[in-house]
Design an enzyme around this catalytic site. Structure first.
Site, PDB file in Angstrom:
ATOM      1  N   ASP A  75       0.847  -1.188   0.000  1.00  0.00           N
ATOM      2  CA  ASP A  75       0.000   0.000   0.000  1.00  0.00           C
ATOM      3  C   ASP A  75       0.888   1.247   0.000  1.00  0.00           C
ATOM      4  OD1 ASP A  75       1.017  -0.115   2.591  1.00  0.00           O
ATOM      5  OD2 ASP A  75      -0.815  -1.027   3.354  1.00  0.00           O
ATOM      6  N   ASP A  77       1.436   4.959   1.707  1.00  0.00           N
ATOM      7  CA  ASP A  77       1.079   5.913   2.763  1.00  0.00           C
ATOM      8  C   ASP A  77       1.637   7.276   2.399  1.00  0.00           C
ATOM      9  OD1 ASP A  77      -0.127   3.911   4.187  1.00  0.00           O
ATOM     10  OD2 ASP A  77       1.692   3.406   5.299  1.00  0.00           O
ATOM     11  N   ASP A 151      11.698   4.228  12.387  1.00  0.00           N
ATOM     12  CA  ASP A 151      12.595   3.241  12.981  1.00  0.00           C
ATOM     13  C   ASP A 151      13.907   3.042  12.209  1.00  0.00           C
ATOM     14  OD1 ASP A 151      11.037   2.105  10.985  1.00  0.00           O
ATOM     15  OD2 ASP A 151      10.213   0.503  12.222  1.00  0.00           O
TER      16      ASP A 151
HETATM   17  P1  ATP Z   1       5.217  -3.307   5.809  1.00  0.00           P
HETATM   18  O1  ATP Z   1       5.840  -3.570   4.507  1.00  0.00           O
HETATM   19  O2  ATP Z   1       5.078  -4.518   6.641  1.00  0.00           O
HETATM   20  O3  ATP Z   1       3.934  -2.499   5.767  1.00  0.00           O
HETATM   21  P2  ATP Z   1       6.226  -0.906   6.959  1.00  0.00           P
HETATM   22  O4  ATP Z   1       7.634  -0.469   7.293  1.00  0.00           O
HETATM   23  O5  ATP Z   1       5.518  -0.101   5.911  1.00  0.00           O
HETATM   24  O6  ATP Z   1       6.287  -2.419   6.598  1.00  0.00           O
HETATM   25  P3  ATP Z   1       4.094  -0.112   8.686  1.00  0.00           P
HETATM   26  O7  ATP Z   1       3.643  -0.735   9.965  1.00  0.00           O
HETATM   27  O8  ATP Z   1       3.177  -0.024   7.541  1.00  0.00           O
HETATM   28  O9  ATP Z   1       5.401  -0.900   8.287  1.00  0.00           O
HETATM   29  O10 ATP Z   1       4.631   1.324   9.072  1.00  0.00           O
HETATM   30  C1  ATP Z   1       4.760   2.398   8.164  1.00  0.00           C
HETATM   31  C2  ATP Z   1       5.944   3.276   8.538  1.00  0.00           C
HETATM   32  O11 ATP Z   1       5.778   3.810   9.848  1.00  0.00           O
HETATM   33  C3  ATP Z   1       7.283   2.537   8.585  1.00  0.00           C
HETATM   34  O12 ATP Z   1       7.897   2.462   7.327  1.00  0.00           O
HETATM   35  C4  ATP Z   1       8.079   3.373   9.562  1.00  0.00           C
HETATM   36  O13 ATP Z   1       8.629   4.494   8.926  1.00  0.00           O
HETATM   37  C5  ATP Z   1       7.028   3.843  10.533  1.00  0.00           C
HETATM   38  N1  ATP Z   1       6.934   2.949  11.715  1.00  0.00           N
HETATM   39  C6  ATP Z   1       6.110   1.878  11.876  1.00  0.00           C
HETATM   40  N2  ATP Z   1       6.285   1.301  13.069  1.00  0.00           N
HETATM   41  C7  ATP Z   1       7.233   2.027  13.704  1.00  0.00           C
HETATM   42  C8  ATP Z   1       7.841   1.952  14.988  1.00  0.00           C
HETATM   43  N3  ATP Z   1       7.521   0.999  15.838  1.00  0.00           N
HETATM   44  N4  ATP Z   1       8.777   2.895  15.299  1.00  0.00           N
HETATM   45  C9  ATP Z   1       9.099   3.871  14.426  1.00  0.00           C
HETATM   46  N5  ATP Z   1       8.563   3.981  13.214  1.00  0.00           N
HETATM   47  C10 ATP Z   1       7.644   3.087  12.839  1.00  0.00           C
HETATM   48 MG    MG Z   2       3.360  -0.382   5.368  1.00  0.00          MG
END
Ligand code: ATP
Ligand code: MG
Length: 457
Positions: A75, A77, A151
């Site tokens: 997706d 964001d 993160d």
């Molecule tokens: P995925 O591919 O599983 O969706 P993702 O990195 O996009 O991985 P999300 O949970 O969708 O994970 O989170 C979106 C964004 O928010 C991440 O890329 C990161 O920048 C931020 N983020 C998410 N969780 C945390 C956390 N625990 N601490 C700091 N930043 C976070």
């Molecule tokens: Mg994501």
């Protein structure tokens, strides 16, 4: 009107901007390699409209990372300096969601985009628990702040679909190119603020096939116990993400190497140390990975039922040895295993009920006489229970012959099904009735053998 004015003022007050703290590198298309068409049209249109209204707007997080790494994103964001109210007014089809930290869902055709306002990094005023875990994280900030609170370096990339450039605040593009997962800031502090980041590091490294930078991975084994302070519902969500990532086998291997499997399911480490338990769990995870990769649905209840099955078997065996009747003993074993997990993982009541149903159907596969098999195939959850049985046979817990028989039974027409039935053992029935009458439970309708018993052979 008053509400809008109030929001605007609050937004200005709470925007903790620290300009010039971290200058980003601006990466051109030739280096980052993202083509505009790879971004969904809804995400592009949303960024364009926000920019036209005078705001900053970028695609952020996992989508940018995945595109640069050559993976199709799940997706898109969007992050912006516009407040939720400002976003809401630009898009007719949008709504503000969330109470603590508001974000906006913008609907573009069939797509729903999540638009969040830049958030501030944590500082000494941030509310934390006694272990240093951040409890409140709801202050708006500048784009630099927003990048710093993310993160990993590869998650702090901001793609502008209009200019086709990537703003890179923490050297994330270089880290992607050299396949490295690296924490932004001091890893120990960042894990203390949010222990779930340890699980995210493992999951994302497994998904991307990256190495975790030693500075980021070294603290994990000694900080793994902090996972215990994470609220059960959040842990469940994270565990589920990990299990349905399509890389569950790799994740569990890496979790074990990092010493992290102890905190997740309290008994996962015990299960993985029993040869049959481990074989069963790994087979189940491999089949889940295959399903995810083939875009087939996966049910959380099936997954958790497989992870906990050998604990149920062990618990059941102990009860049977203590002369409890097999069927009530199985139900007590199921409750006891689920109760133990509930303290750590918020397995919802609905999922727990589905898990129990799957488990309770297993002994019924042993009954191949009379109307039993006909009634079993009519059960709503028969298909899932059958998949579960196949895994048990493949892992060596039960005889392959039983799974083969059921395959044949399902594939046969009614006439042939009758021919497959086993003769009723009237002597056994009589024996069992009389022994029950003497208060001696020998109601052995099942051949299930718990792993502890088998592995000792
Ligand atoms: P995925 O591919 O599983 O969706 P993702 O990195 O996009 O991985 P999300 O949970 O969708 O994970 O989170 C979106 C964004 O928010 C991440 O890329 C990161 O920048 C931020 N983020 C998410 N969780 C945390 C956390 N625990 N601490 C700091 N930043 C976070
Ligand atoms: Mg994501």
């Amino acid at each position: 009107m008053i509400r809008k004015l109030f929001h605007h003022t609050i937004a200005k007050v709470f925007r903790r901007s620290k300009p010039g703290r971290h200058q980003p590198a601006t990466i051109a298309a030739a280096r980052h390699g993202i083509r505009r068409e790879q971004v969904s049209s809804g995400a592009r249109r949303t960024c364009e409209a926000l920019q036209k209204a005078g705001h900053q707007a970028y695609i952020v997080g996992g989508a940018v990372r995945d595109l640069i790494a050559g993976i199709l994103p799940k997706d898109f964001d969007i992050a912006t300096n516009a407040t939720p109210d400002e976003v809401r007014h630009i898009f007719r089809r949008s709504r503000i969601i969330g109470r603590r930290f508001q974000i906006v869902h913008v609907m573009q055709g069939a797509e729903t985009l999540e638009v969040s306002t830049f958030r501030a990094a944590h500082d000494e005023d941030t509310l934390k628990d006694e272990h240093g875990r951040v409890l409140r994280d709801n202050v708006w900030g500048s784009i630099e702040d927003d990048a710093a609170r993310r993160d990993f370096t590869f998650n702090a990339l901001y793609y502008d679909p209009v200019r086709e450039t990537v703003l890179d605040y923490h050297n994330g593009v270089d880290d992607i190119k050299c396949k490295t997962l690296r924490m932004i800031g001091t890893p120990r502090d960042r894990y203390r603020e949010d222990p779930v980041r340890m699980l995210r590091a493992i999951r994302l490294a497994a998904k991307l096939g990256f190495t975790i930078d030693p500075g980021t991975s070294d603290p994990i084994p000694t900080m793994a116990n902090l996972i215990e302070n994470v609220p059960a519902a959040r842990l469940f969500d994270e565990m589920l993400k990990l299990l349905i990532s399509g890389h569950a086998v790799e994740c569990v291997k890496r979790l074990r190497d990092a010493g992290l499997h102890h905190g997740l399911l309290p008994l996962l480490d015990v299960i993985l140390e029993q040869p049959l338990g481990e074989r069963f769990v790994m087979l189940a995870l491999r089949s889940t990975d295959d399903r995810v990769r083939a875009n087939l649905p996966c049910s959380p209840s099936f997954l958790f039922a497989t992870l906990l099955w050998h604990e149920v078997l062990s618990n059941w065996e102990i009860r049977k040895k203590a002369d409890e009747l097999p069927t009530p003993a199985l139900y007590l074993a199921m409750d006891s295993v689920l109760d133990q997990q509930a303290e750590k993982l918020a397995i919802t009541r609905r999922i727990a009920a589905d898990i129990k149903e799957l488990w309770a159907l297993q002994p019924r596969f042993e009954k191949r006489t009379g109307r039993h098999p006909f009634r079993l195939v009519e059960q709503l959850r028969f298909r899932a229970a059958w998949d579960f049985l196949v895994l048990r046979a493949e892992s060596g817990e039960i005889k392959q012959e039983l799974a083969d028989w059921w395959k044949q039974f399902q594939e046969s027409d009614p006439q042939h099904r009758e021919a497959l039935l086993q003769p009723e053992d009237t002597k056994k029935r009589r024996r069992s009735r009389s022994s029950r009458g003497r208060g001696h439970p020998s109601e052995t309708t099942t051949e299930i053998v718990p792993c502890r018993v088998l592995s000792s052979h």
